[in-house]
Design an enzyme around this catalytic site. Structure first.
Site, PDB file in Angstrom:
ATOM      1  N   ALA A  96       0.803  -1.220   0.000  1.00 41.89           N
ATOM      2  CA  ALA A  96       0.000   0.000   0.000  1.00 41.89           C
ATOM      3  C   ALA A  96       0.842   1.278   0.000  1.00 41.89           C
ATOM      4  CB  ALA A  96      -0.917   0.000   1.216  1.00 41.89           C
ATOM      5  N   MET A  97       2.161   1.132  -0.040  1.00 36.76           N
ATOM      6  CA  MET A  97       3.021   2.327   0.010  1.00 36.76           C
ATOM      7  C   MET A  97       3.136   2.948  -1.386  1.00 36.76           C
ATOM      8  SD  MET A  97       6.270   3.507   1.601  1.00 36.76           S
ATOM      9  CE  MET A  97       7.553   4.410   0.772  1.00 36.76           C
TER      10      MET A  97
END
Lengths: 118, 646
Positions: free
Chosen positions: A80-81
């Protein structure tokens, strides 16, 4: 004519990567520069000012990963980065950010903190 | 003369005529000035707009309508309201319900319900939202036609999504010829309900007093029957203000039992669960009282099945060895359990899909092939065509449309009867208890990071609060999601009333007023209610604090002040990274800084004791102690804590 030049200059400045060192912070240490960068490019937003993590990102300090790994991860994050390609954040800036993360203190064991004892 | 199909009695006609005559006698003769009029002629104070000739005429001319003495339509409406046994009714005053307002305070004696003054309709409704979850019964809100209703609509939406009952009454002038002046036209509708139809369970605009009586009790029953939701009944202004005919029948509210499942379906569910080797329970907007929590614990213990508490309500004691905590809808451990499960039971899970499918990127089922999915919920009774809060469609092998809490005792009974392997369950229990113990230890370790940092870590703030409240009968009245669930990770939530879940619709502005509503509900028992609100959230309606001060509603309001709409900071950062054309401007339009807002001053301006901004973690404990002294005196207190974003 001047307007066109100005617009081009503006476009260039917008597109330029965030650099580790600028004229203003020439005297600052890598960790000091890194601290400012960490906030400026938004790492704090998901990892917290102290790098301790929370709802939106994992803990990344103290004892940060080695710089080449962080650089590789920022360029190619797994989950999710969001990615930080070199075109927006140069390697030297990441190294400075890591230097800052390395200065963050290691915590005491939870049992040594009265409020955290069961 | 017919009104409402009921002949006006001689008596009420006579009393109206008598009052008109008396009013005429008391009025000064033309040309003479009453004391009030003399004031109106004097030069107005600086900065005050003098009334226009039209306004002056309207205020001073003999009343256009006959004075009504004796019983008014609004008195009857108050009788109906009283039959609902509402303790409170919130309002921001509005002329469209001025007669009900007056009847409530004079005819009704301002008791059952007592009128609460709110400084925005969003506050009036959000207070009802928090109150209903805390009290287990609704309160009422009086909303001004069009403008008040529209102001309140955001809070109505949250309550809708959060399945919370609120009894709302709006004022409207239905007969166009009865509207006085341009403003009253602007504040009238064909039907008020249309404004909030997608987000209320029912709305009605009765055109007779008898109709009003029936509509309001009907609305109440609908609101409190799961799935609970807000309802709206519009009170016609002319009808409120006219004399009430005699002989209006009293109304009695029916209190329906929640919809339960048929026994056959519950037996089938019990059979699947009892035979499962790795059953898993997921609970969300499930539990509404202690009996509900006890029943869930009984089900979990009978099966020795883990319970993922998604915290739409406090469903499972977080210290119970079978409780599995999640931040939002998943966690590594919850995902692992879902992957291994052979039977999954969802109880009032609002977004079942979100618990069973991987988030982001590729859409993949987390669960194993062949898993049996059972759901018990009222979700399908809570669907309107427009708003999309019904979430992703999720296949279930056995979907039971019923109120899950109502079904639990019977389900436990059926599971017990269905038997199953005791040895398998014992082994499962040991493993789950150990995992739970490790999870809580990890939470304490995680909390130690950044312990002395400033801005203050949310974990530190939660730990400091816990030390001071743990021996009291406390309630955490705010959503803890944006606080990284630190309260759940460090505190012992063991009784149902200790947590209320979140806003439902994630529309911000809920936190402050909902916590105050919850504090009102718990005031009589002397419980210590804690509001733990984001700065951006509280800034939607900080004047809710005034209502807490004015009505002496004690609570500790802690501002988790990250000086931003932080969720949006992260969104903009993501966009900036994705578009790769500048990554250092995500603060523009998202942060609430320069100047930083001084919440202690804001609160003090509202008459609330406050301290802050507190940025030094060492200063936190003593400040909490001082604030709690104020709360123990029966008053609200606020602490502004400069915190990590999450």
């Amino acid at each position: 004519m001047t307007r066109v030049v100005l617009l081009v200059a503006l476009a260039l400045s917008l597109a330029a990567p965030v650099r580790a060192q600028t004229a203003e912070d020439a005297g600052a240490s890598a960790a000091e520069r890194g601290r400012a960068l960490y906030v400026r490019v938004g790492c704090y937003a998901c990892h917290g000012y102290a790098g301790a993590g929370g709802l939106s990102g994992p803990r990344i300090a103290p004892d940060p990963l080695p710089a080449p790994i962080i650089i590789h991860y920022l360029r190619n994050p797994a989950g999710a980065m969001p990615a930080y390609p070199a075109s927006v954040l140069e390697d030297a800036a990441v190294t400075d950010i890591r230097a800052y993360l390395a200065t963050l203190p290691r915590p005491q064991p939870a049992d040594a903190i009265p409020l955290l004892r069961e | 003369m017919k009104k409402d199909g009921v002949r006006l009695s001689r008596r009420s006609l006579l009393s109206t005529a008598a009052a008109t005559a008396a009013a005429g006698a008391a009025a000064p003769a033309m040309g003479q000035e009453a004391p009030g009029q003399a004031q109106a002629q004097a030069p107005p104070p600086r900065g005050v707009t003098p009334p226009s000739a039209e306004q002056r005429a309207a205020e001073t001319a003999p009343p256009r309508e006959a004075r009504v003495v004796g019983r008014t339509g609004s008195d009857y409406m108050v009788d109906v309201i009283k039959s609902l046994d509402l303790d409170y009714i919130t309002t921001n005053p509005g002329s469209s319900f001025r007669a009900i307002h007056e009847s409530l305070i004079n005819y009704g004696g301002n008791r059952q319900p007592e009128l609460l003054t709110c400084l925005h309709e969003e506050i009036a409704v959000a207070m009802c939202h928090g109150y209903a979850k805390a009290a287990g019964k609704p309160m009422g809100a009086l909303l001004h036609g069009v403008v008040g209703l529209t102001h309140g609509s955001m809070a109505i939406y949250n309550a809708w999504c959060d399945r919370t009952p609120i009894v709302m009454i709006s004022g409207n002038t239905i007969d166009a010829m009865a509207r006085h002046g341009a403003t009253e036209w602007n504040h009238s509708t064909q039907t008020d309900g249309a404004i909030v139809r997608d987000i209320t369970k029912w709305s009605d605009q009765p055109v007779s007093l008898r109709g009003f009586g029936e509509s309001l009790v009907r609305a109440y029953g609908l609101a409190v029957t799961p799935p609970c939701a807000p309802v709206l009944v519009t009170a016609d202004k002319s009808m409120q203000e006219a004399p009430a005919p005699d002989g209006l029948p009293p109304v009695r509210v029916t209190r329906p039992r929640p919809p339960a499942a048929d026994l056959g379906a519950l037996r089938e569910a019990a059979r699947l669960l009892a035979r499962a080797e790795r059953p898993l329970i997921i609970a969300d907007q499930l539990v509404r009282d202690q009996a509900g929590m006890d029943a869930l614990v009984a089900l979990a213990e009978t099966l020795q099945a883990p319970v993922i508490d998604r915290l739409g309500r406090l469903n499972m004691p977080n210290t119970h060895p079978l409780c599995v905590s999640v931040l939002y809808n998943q966690s590594p451990r919850a995902t692992q359990l879902a992957r291994e499960a052979d039977v999954i039971l969802g109880l009032e899970v609002w977004d079942m899909w979100g618990s069973l499918y991987s988030e982001g990127g590729a859409e993949r089922a987390i669960t194993a092939p062949g898993v049996k999915i059972i759901t018990i919920s009222t979700n399908d009774l809570h669907v309107t065509p427009n708003v999309q809060d019904f979430q992703r469609y999720n296949y279930a092998d056995l979907a039971i449309t019923a109120d899950a809490q109502t079904c639990l005792p019977q389900l436990v009974e059926e599971v017990r009867r269905a038997g199953g392997s005791a040895s398998g369950r014992a082994a499962r229990a040991r493993a789950l208890a150990e995992a739970n113990r490790l999870e809580r230890a990890a939470s304490r370790r995680d909390a130690s990071y950044g312990w002395d940092a400033s801005p203050i870590s949310v974990a530190r703030l939660a730990a400091e609060l816990w030390a001071k409240v743990k021996d009291a009968d406390w309630v955490m009245a705010s959503d803890t999601l944006f606080k990284s669930r630190w309260p759940q990770r460090l505190w012992r939530f063991e009784k149902q009333h200790q947590y209320l879940g979140g806003s439902g619709g994630q529309g911000i502005g809920y936190g402050g007023p909902a916590a105050i509503g919850a504090a009102l509900a718990h005031r009589a028992q002397g419980r210590l209610v804690i509001g733990f609100v984001g700065d951006g959230d509280l800034l939607y309606c900080p004047q809710a604090l005034w209502t807490a001060a004015h009505h002496r509603i004690p609570l500790l309001m802690v501002v988790h002040n990250n000086r931003a709409y932080h969720q949006e900071v992260m969104h903009i950062q993501r966009m900036a990274n994705r578009h790769a054309r500048g990554i250092d401007r995500a603060h523009i339009g998202t942060t609430i800084d320069n100047p930083a807002i001084d919440f202690a001053k804001v609160a003090a301006g509202m008459g609330v004791w406050a301290e802050g901004p507190i940025a030094d973690p060492a200063a936190l404990g003593p400040a909490i102690g001082r604030a709690l002294e104020v709360v123990r005196r029966g008053e609200p207190a606020l602490l502004d804590v400069v915190c990590e974003p999450r």
